[in-house]
Design a protein around this motif. Structure first.
Motif, PDB file in Angstrom:
ATOM      1  N   GLN A 233       0.796  -1.309   0.051  1.00 60.30           N
ATOM      2  CA  GLN A 233       0.041  -0.143  -0.274  1.00 60.30           C
ATOM      3  C   GLN A 233       1.133   1.285  -0.351  1.00 60.30           C
ATOM      4  N   GLY A 234       0.231   2.590  -0.094  1.00 59.97           N
ATOM      5  CA  GLY A 234       0.993   3.484  -0.301  1.00 59.97           C
ATOM      6  C   GLY A 234       1.669   4.412   1.175  1.00 59.97           C
ATOM      7  N   ALA A 235       2.576   4.405   1.342  1.00 57.79           N
ATOM      8  CA  ALA A 235       3.400   4.439   2.161  1.00 57.79           C
ATOM      9  C   ALA A 235       2.855   5.919   3.642  1.00 57.79           C
ATOM     10  N   PRO A 236       2.996   5.753   4.567  1.00 60.51           N
ATOM     11  CA  PRO A 236       2.192   6.698   5.130  1.00 60.51           C
ATOM     12  C   PRO A 236       2.994   7.959   5.479  1.00 60.51           C
ATOM     13  N   GLN A 237       2.433   9.103   4.893  1.00 55.73           N
ATOM     14  CA  GLN A 237       3.486  10.134   4.797  1.00 55.73           C
ATOM     15  C   GLN A 237       3.779  11.330   6.553  1.00 55.73           C
TER      16      GLN A 237
ATOM     17  N   VAL B 222       5.875  -1.919  13.067  1.00 53.32           N
ATOM     18  CA  VAL B 222       6.475  -3.131  12.636  1.00 53.32           C
ATOM     19  C   VAL B 222       7.582  -2.311  11.081  1.00 53.32           C
ATOM     20  N   PRO B 223       8.555  -2.587  10.755  1.00 57.17           N
ATOM     21  CA  PRO B 223       9.551  -2.427   9.697  1.00 57.17           C
ATOM     22  C   PRO B 223       8.211  -2.054   8.374  1.00 57.17           C
ATOM     23  N   PHE B 224       8.730  -1.168   8.025  1.00 61.94           N
ATOM     24  CA  PHE B 224       8.537  -1.285   6.356  1.00 61.94           C
ATOM     25  C   PHE B 224       9.346  -0.530   5.092  1.00 61.94           C
ATOM     26  N   VAL B 225       8.483  -1.659   4.504  1.00 56.77           N
ATOM     27  CA  VAL B 225       9.905  -1.506   3.037  1.00 56.77           C
ATOM     28  C   VAL B 225       9.477  -0.933   1.589  1.00 56.77           C
ATOM     29  N   ARG B 226      10.126  -0.330   1.788  1.00 54.91           N
ATOM     30  CA  ARG B 226      10.100   0.160   0.763  1.00 54.91           C
ATOM     31  C   ARG B 226      11.423  -0.128  -0.761  1.00 54.91           C
ATOM     32  N   ALA B 227      10.790   0.319  -1.738  1.00 54.35           N
ATOM     33  CA  ALA B 227      11.105   0.044  -3.250  1.00 54.35           C
ATOM     34  C   ALA B 227      12.874   0.134  -3.577  1.00 54.35           C
TER      35      ALA B 227
ATOM     36  N   THR C  61      12.766 -11.555   6.401  1.00 54.67           N
ATOM     37  CA  THR C  61      12.576 -12.102   7.275  1.00 54.67           C
ATOM     38  C   THR C  61      11.687 -12.519   8.348  1.00 54.67           C
ATOM     39  N   GLN C  62      11.115 -11.469   8.680  1.00 59.86           N
ATOM     40  CA  GLN C  62       9.962 -11.377   9.544  1.00 59.86           C
ATOM     41  C   GLN C  62       8.259 -10.797   9.082  1.00 59.86           C
ATOM     42  N   SER C  63       7.395 -10.668   9.161  1.00 59.48           N
ATOM     43  CA  SER C  63       6.347  -9.382   9.194  1.00 59.48           C
ATOM     44  C   SER C  63       6.041  -7.897   8.373  1.00 59.48           C
ATOM     45  N   ALA C  64       6.531  -7.685   7.701  1.00 60.94           N
ATOM     46  CA  ALA C  64       6.742  -6.135   7.240  1.00 60.94           C
ATOM     47  C   ALA C  64       5.305  -5.433   6.813  1.00 60.94           C
ATOM     48  N   TYR C  65       5.262  -4.278   6.892  1.00 62.59           N
ATOM     49  CA  TYR C  65       4.395  -3.602   5.807  1.00 62.59           C
ATOM     50  C   TYR C  65       5.718  -3.547   4.669  1.00 62.59           C
ATOM     51  N   VAL C  66       4.516  -3.086   3.497  1.00 67.46           N
ATOM     52  CA  VAL C  66       5.049  -3.234   1.856  1.00 67.46           C
ATOM     53  C   VAL C  66       4.536  -1.971   0.901  1.00 67.46           C
ATOM     54  N   VAL C  67       4.818  -0.851   0.474  1.00 63.40           N
ATOM     55  CA  VAL C  67       5.149   0.049  -0.187  1.00 63.40           C
ATOM     56  C   VAL C  67       4.556  -0.431  -1.119  1.00 63.40           C
ATOM     57  N   SER C  68       3.193  -0.245  -1.792  1.00 68.61           N
ATOM     58  CA  SER C  68       3.021  -0.469  -2.781  1.00 68.61           C
ATOM     59  C   SER C  68       3.271  -0.452  -4.302  1.00 68.61           C
ATOM     60  N   HIS C  69       4.625  -0.014  -4.469  1.00 67.16           N
ATOM     61  CA  HIS C  69       5.229   0.303  -5.942  1.00 67.16           C
ATOM     62  C   HIS C  69       6.417  -1.744  -5.786  1.00 67.16           C
ATOM     63  N   LEU C  70       5.925  -1.963  -4.513  1.00 72.65           N
ATOM     64  CA  LEU C  70       6.315  -3.882  -5.288  1.00 72.65           C
ATOM     65  C   LEU C  70       5.228  -4.881  -4.594  1.00 72.65           C
ATOM     66  N   ALA C  71       5.789  -6.166  -5.684  1.00 68.75           N
ATOM     67  CA  ALA C  71       4.945  -6.877  -6.088  1.00 68.75           C
ATOM     68  C   ALA C  71       5.019  -7.837  -4.614  1.00 68.75           C
TER      69      ALA C  71
END
Length: 165
Positions: free
Chosen positions: A13-17, A27-32, A86-96
């Motif tokens: 989803q979109g990154a918090p702003q 929780v970790p947030f993964v960006r491209a 390697t652990q649960s994370a939130y992911v940015v919308s630019h990632l599959a």
């Protein structure tokens, strides 16, 4: 067989702003842009973290450990950086985000996608993007789970030897 038969395929989803959406205990947030460092060995513990409050407000989906990620839009999609959480994370919308189901080993999937090179699915290099439908259609061999795990172990060992050199 198509990848969609072996995995659930979606995106983040979109990154918090807001600046206060991130804190040290979330929780970790993964960006491209995070993928390069993660593949190079950086721990997910060093990623920025989304607070529980922000995650609820932004309706972020938590992706489980072993989800396989790669960039599906922007110039990052041309880099073929494939990473397994390697652990649960939130992911940015630019990632599959590909979550193996049933008889698909996550490590095997990661190595398969590194070999497959997702960037070959980009239709217009001037506007690099990969559709989730095209990802779903990727053909993957239907081999037994034990064989997948064996191949992944061999590739992991080869990767470690390469890194030492």
């Amino acid at each position: 067989m198509p990848l969609k038969d072996f995995a659930h395929i979606t995106s983040g989803q979109g990154a918090p702003q807001k600046k206060d959406d991130f804190d040290s205990s979330g929780v970790p947030f993964v960006r491209a842009g995070s993928l390069e460092n993660l593949i190079a060995g950086q721990s997910e513990d060093f990623l920025e973290r989304v607070s529980d409050k922000a995650a609820r407000r932004c309706r972020l989906r938590l992706f489980p450990k072993d989800t396989v990620l790669f960039a599906k839009s922007g110039m990052s999609a041309t880099k073929d950086r494939v990473y397994k959480l390697t652990q649960s994370a939130y992911v940015v919308s630019h990632l599959a985000a590909i979550m193996p189901k049933g008889e698909l080993d996550p490590d095997y999937l990661m190595y398969f996608l590194r070999f497959f090179r997702p960037s070959r699915l980009i239709k217009d290099p001037s506007y690099p993007s990969i559709s989730l439908t095209d990802i779903e259609r990727i053909k993957i061999n239907n081999i037994k789970l034990a064989q997948q795990q064996y191949l992944a172990r061999i590739l992991r060992k080869a990767e470690m030897i390469f890194e030492k050199r």
